[in-house]
Design a protein around this motif. Structure first.
Motif, PDB file in Angstrom:
ATOM      1  N   GLN A 188     -14.906   6.452   0.084  1.00 14.81           N
ATOM      2  CA  GLN A 188     -15.270   7.690  -0.603  1.00 14.81           C
ATOM      3  C   GLN A 188     -15.523   8.811   0.405  1.00 14.81           C
ATOM      4  O   GLN A 188     -15.143   9.965   0.182  1.00 14.81           O
ATOM      5  CB  GLN A 188     -16.506   7.461  -1.471  1.00 14.81           C
ATOM      6  N   THR A 189     -16.138   8.469   1.517  1.00 16.40           N
ATOM      7  CA  THR A 189     -16.340   9.450   2.591  1.00 16.40           C
ATOM      8  C   THR A 189     -15.001   9.973   3.090  1.00 16.40           C
ATOM      9  O   THR A 189     -14.797  11.186   3.243  1.00 16.40           O
ATOM     10  CB  THR A 189     -17.116   8.800   3.755  1.00 16.40           C
ATOM     11  N   THR A 190     -14.064   9.050   3.336  1.00 14.43           N
ATOM     12  CA  THR A 190     -12.740   9.433   3.832  1.00 14.43           C
ATOM     13  C   THR A 190     -12.019  10.319   2.825  1.00 14.43           C
ATOM     14  O   THR A 190     -11.433  11.348   3.195  1.00 14.43           O
ATOM     15  CB  THR A 190     -11.905   8.167   4.110  1.00 14.43           C
ATOM     16  N   ALA A 191     -12.051   9.918   1.551  1.00  8.34           N
ATOM     17  CA  ALA A 191     -11.377  10.701   0.514  1.00  8.34           C
ATOM     18  C   ALA A 191     -11.993  12.089   0.384  1.00  8.34           C
ATOM     19  O   ALA A 191     -11.285  13.079   0.159  1.00  8.34           O
ATOM     20  CB  ALA A 191     -11.451   9.965  -0.822  1.00  8.34           C
ATOM     21  N   ALA A 241      -6.358  13.916   9.099  1.00  5.63           N
ATOM     22  CA  ALA A 241      -4.948  13.846   9.504  1.00  5.63           C
ATOM     23  C   ALA A 241      -4.421  12.418   9.360  1.00  5.63           C
ATOM     24  O   ALA A 241      -3.274  12.212   8.940  1.00  5.63           O
ATOM     25  CB  ALA A 241      -4.797  14.332  10.942  1.00  5.63           C
ATOM     26  N   ILE A 242      -5.251  11.436   9.717  1.00  5.11           N
ATOM     27  CA  ILE A 242      -4.847  10.036   9.580  1.00  5.11           C
ATOM     28  C   ILE A 242      -4.630   9.692   8.108  1.00  5.11           C
ATOM     29  O   ILE A 242      -3.630   9.071   7.730  1.00  5.11           O
ATOM     30  CB  ILE A 242      -5.915   9.106  10.206  1.00  5.11           C
ATOM     31  N   TRP A 249      -1.251   8.297   6.182  1.00  5.64           N
ATOM     32  CA  TRP A 249      -1.174   6.926   5.705  1.00  5.64           C
ATOM     33  C   TRP A 249      -1.736   6.711   4.309  1.00  5.64           C
ATOM     34  O   TRP A 249      -1.457   5.683   3.684  1.00  5.64           O
ATOM     35  CB  TRP A 249      -1.880   5.990   6.686  1.00  5.64           C
ATOM     36  N   GLY A 250      -2.565   7.641   3.813  1.00  6.74           N
ATOM     37  CA  GLY A 250      -3.093   7.536   2.462  1.00  6.74           C
ATOM     38  C   GLY A 250      -3.884   6.260   2.227  1.00  6.74           C
ATOM     39  O   GLY A 250      -4.571   5.751   3.120  1.00  6.74           O
ATOM     40  N   GLY A 277       0.797  -1.224   0.000  1.00 11.57           N
ATOM     41  CA  GLY A 277       0.000   0.000   0.000  1.00 11.57           C
ATOM     42  C   GLY A 277       0.828   1.270   0.000  1.00 11.57           C
ATOM     43  O   GLY A 277       0.286   2.362   0.206  1.00 11.57           O
ATOM     44  N   GLU A 278       2.133   1.161  -0.240  1.00  9.24           N
ATOM     45  CA  GLU A 278       2.974   2.362  -0.265  1.00  9.24           C
ATOM     46  C   GLU A 278       2.590   3.254  -1.443  1.00  9.24           C
ATOM     47  O   GLU A 278       2.611   4.464  -1.353  1.00  9.24           O
ATOM     48  CB  GLU A 278       4.448   1.954  -0.349  1.00  9.24           C
TER      49      GLU A 278
END
Length: 703
Positions: free
Chosen positions: A315-318, A238-239, A243-244, A42-43
């Motif tokens: 999608q909510t997080t993005a 912020a999280i 971590w993306g 996941g990098e």
């Protein structure tokens, strides 16, 4: 556990073996191995080789990039996107060496200099349009206005000096520059962790709001705790900023790459009515391997999380992160979160299932949750038991190892004695291993959507998963031993094509090797279709190599593919982007070549090929019945009694399915037939996907 020196030697031999098997340079093989590992971790989600180190301009180097930022980044019209660039520092020494601070600074300086040059129109004008250095520079300059962050990755098989504690973020043209070093020790730790990602630790004490209030939504006696919480939008942003996409469960990451538009309704609520976000939005569903809680006068609070994975609500997080990057006020935004604590031992099985159920109301197809599909289990089974014919220069029979789960090849050797480990490697040579994304690449390149292979492993795999899911539902018997042998033959052709491409007079280092390979096979496969012919895949399997006539045909196909690739259609300046287009694929597949008549005479007719497929499918049907019956018997009557009780309690199963189940519950007095056993195993698998808690442990399902 291996020493760092032992791991260096192992990695070095793997790179050499891969380079020899695929006919590529060692640096190319190292690049491929590292980016595949880091994509799984996941990098980043995609990486493409783009080597450029001009002899005329010292101090400049780039080895690859992480895709077009507008395609790979968090989508929003208001925020900036992230550009990822890669540089290698690969040592060909047989012994481990150290990456000093001076070395590291020099590596990053070369990469930064390329970035600066890419923004210079005079520099771009000095390059040939077919040069990988030009294509990447052209993409960077055209996207620069929308880029707000640049991630620079240094990948090396050297050991980073202990004196280096890090490298502070830089700045270029008001864009933040972030430095990432993956050295031999960090790579070793990732591989040996037994996970598909580095441990991901979140400490809420370090976030804007601190520990968040929560409710325990499960019994205090439950082994797996469930929490309900309202996570502040600022904390979630912020999280994600730290971590993306590593926060996103792997299958969701694949899903997002194909569907990446920020929901306008979510964005409007964030902008105009942030205090109503909690009421309007469904929130997120997440898992963590460990939930650290504290209790004070305010009640129970979540203080830390280990390996957080968002399985629904990407999608909510993005969208919240997009608002954060656009400097919107998130103080009134709260997101409801359902959080399940899952042990590391259970994570690989349960996280994908939670993800599937959590997304069941969304437009996420079953193909997006494909890792444990019976197709892969069957291919894995074939790879463990089918011996490959001996090559002409060898007295040893080997097998082709299908790595259904990342790291399984290494894990299988972890606790073997040195003698048994040598025997394992003799049976399963490293050069004869392949992963799920490799498999998808070898097969997709022969069809109408082969251009997707040039769009990256994950995008190609997502489409492949849909295709296989549909085909499996129609007739799973087509996936038989002959199918496996044909798959290996196609891998042999794919690898051989790489060697052929690299040996052509027109090929230059860094010259779109992977794109050439894909298009070359596209030329060949379409020509065979037009002739009504098929390669003799079984002959390639028996030989474990291609013959001189096929090698000559691939050379002709490679030359034609080169002509098309290096002559983009109007509107396409970037060679790499041209190779990803359906138009390029269609152009390649229209190519007309004067093939050798003797080679054509050796080809099979399509009708002969279909006869073989039909016969093998019939044999597989008989084998499936035997294996299913064995599975039913090994599970035992007590298991089937418990499963029957659950089905009756839940109102599941047709009259026919329940009738067979009642027979299985009376083993050995009664025994289901092979056909009944296939129906029963299929029914059981369907119920497992619908929440049945009982799991067959006596043996792995093989049908």
């Amino acid at each position: 556990m291996q020493t760092i020196e032992e791991y260096y030697e192992e990695l070095y031999q793997e790179v050499v073996s891969s380079a020899e098997a695929q006919g590529e340079f060692k640096e190319d093989a190292f690049f491929d191995q590292m980016v595949e590992l880091l994509i799984d971790a996941g990098e980043f989600d995609y990486a493409e080789r783009s080597y450029f180190q001009p002899s005329s301009q010292r101090g400049i180097r780039v080895d690859g990039f992480c895709g077009d930022p507008l395609e790979m980044g968090v989508p929003s019209q208001e925020e900036g996107y992230t550009l990822g660039l890669i540089v290698l520092d690969y040592s060909q020494d047989t012994s481990l060496s150290t990456l000093t601070n001076t070395d590291m600074e020099a590596d990053f300086r070369r990469l930064e200099k390329y970035l600066i040059k890419a923004l210079d129109a005079r520099f771009r004008a000095s390059l040939e349009p077919t040069d990988p250095g030009f294509n990447l520079a052209d993409m960077i300059s055209s996207r620069w206005e929308k880029i707000s962050r640049v991630n620079l990755f240094l990948l090396t098989n050297k050991l980073l000096s202990k004196r280096i504690e890090g490298k502070k973020q830089g700045d270029l043209d008001n864009r933040e520059i972030v430095y990432n070093v993956w050295d031999i020790e960090r790579i070793k730790n990732l591989v040996e962790s037994g996970k598909e990602r580095e441990p991901l630790h979140i400490d809420f004490n370090e976030l804007p709001t601190g520990p968040i209030p929560t409710l325990l939504a499960s019994s205090t006696k439950d082994r797996r705790r469930v929490f309900l919480a309202a996570i502040p939008g600022a904390d979630l942003a912020a999280i994600y900023d730290r971590w993306g996409t590593r926060l996103l469960e792997a299958n969701v990451r694949v899903f997002l790459q194909a569907r990446s538009n920020v929901n306008k309704g979510i964005r409007r609520t964030l902008e105009n009515e942030p205090e109503l976000f909690f009421s309007f939005n469904n929130g997120i569903t997440a898992t963590a391997e460990r939930v650290g809680v504290v209790e004070d006068d305010g009640g129970l609070k979540i203080a830390s999380l280990e390996n957080l994975q968002i399985v629904n609500g990407a999608q909510t997080t993005a969208s919240i992160y997009a608002a954060f990057k656009a400097k919107k006020d998130l103080r009134k935004v709260f997101v409801q979160m359902k959080l399940s604590e899952i042990s590391p031992e259970d994570a690989k099985d349960l996280v994908p299932r939670i993800s599937e159920f959590a997304n069941s109301q969304n437009k996420v197809s079953a193909a997006d949750f494909f890792a444990n599909h019976p197709y892969h289990i069957r291919i894995e089974d074939f790879s463990r038991r089918i011996l490959a014919p001996m090559k002409t220069d060898s007295f040893t029979q080997t097998k082709w190892y299908y790595e259904r789960a990342r790291g399984s090849y290494r894990d299988a050797q972890a606790y073997l004695t040195p003698a048994k480990k040598r025997a394992f490697v003799r049976t399963y040579p490293k050069a004869q291993t392949f992963s799920k994304t490799d498999l998808a690449k070898y097969l997709m390149v022969w069809g109408d959507k082969g251009y997707l292979v040039n769009r990256g492993a994950q995008k190609n795999f997502a489409e492949f998963a849909k295709t296989i899911t549909d085909e499996w539902e129609k007739n799973d018997k087509q996936f038989n031993e002959y199918y496996f042998k044909r798959l290996i033959a196609k891998k042999i052709i794919f690898d051989s094509t790489g060697k052929i491409v690299q040996g052509r007079d027109w090929y230059e280092a860094g010259g779109y090797r992977s794109q050439h390979v894909v298009l070359t096979i596209g030329v060949l496969s379409r020509s065979l279709e037009r002739m009504g012919k098929s390669l003799d895949f079984l002959a390639i399997w028996n030989r474990q190599d291609i013959d001189p006539q096929l090698e000559k045909a691939l050379e002709l196909a490679a030359d034609k593919a080169h002509e098309v690739l290096m002559s983009p259609a109007e509107g396409y300046r970037n060679i790499s982007e041209w190779a990803k287009q359906q138009k390029c694929w269609l152009t390649v597949r229209k190519a007309d070549i004067q093939w050798d008549e003797e080679w054509i005479k050796k080809l099979n007719s399509l009708e002969d090929e279909r006869d073989i497929e039909r016969q093998e499918a019939k044999s597989q049907g008989e084998l499936n019945g035997i294996e299913a019956q064995t599975e039913v018997v090994e599970a035992g009557p007590e298991f089937w009694k418990k499963f029957l009780s659950w089905c009756l309690r839940e109102g599941e199963g047709s009259e026919k399915e329940l009738g067979i189940l009642k027979v299985a519950a009376q083993i050995p007095a009664k025994l289901p037939s092979d056909k009944q056993s296939v129906i029963l195993i299929d029914f059981y698998k369907r119920m497992r996907g619908s929440g049945c808690p009982y799991k067959i442990r006596a043996s792995r399902s093989r049908v």
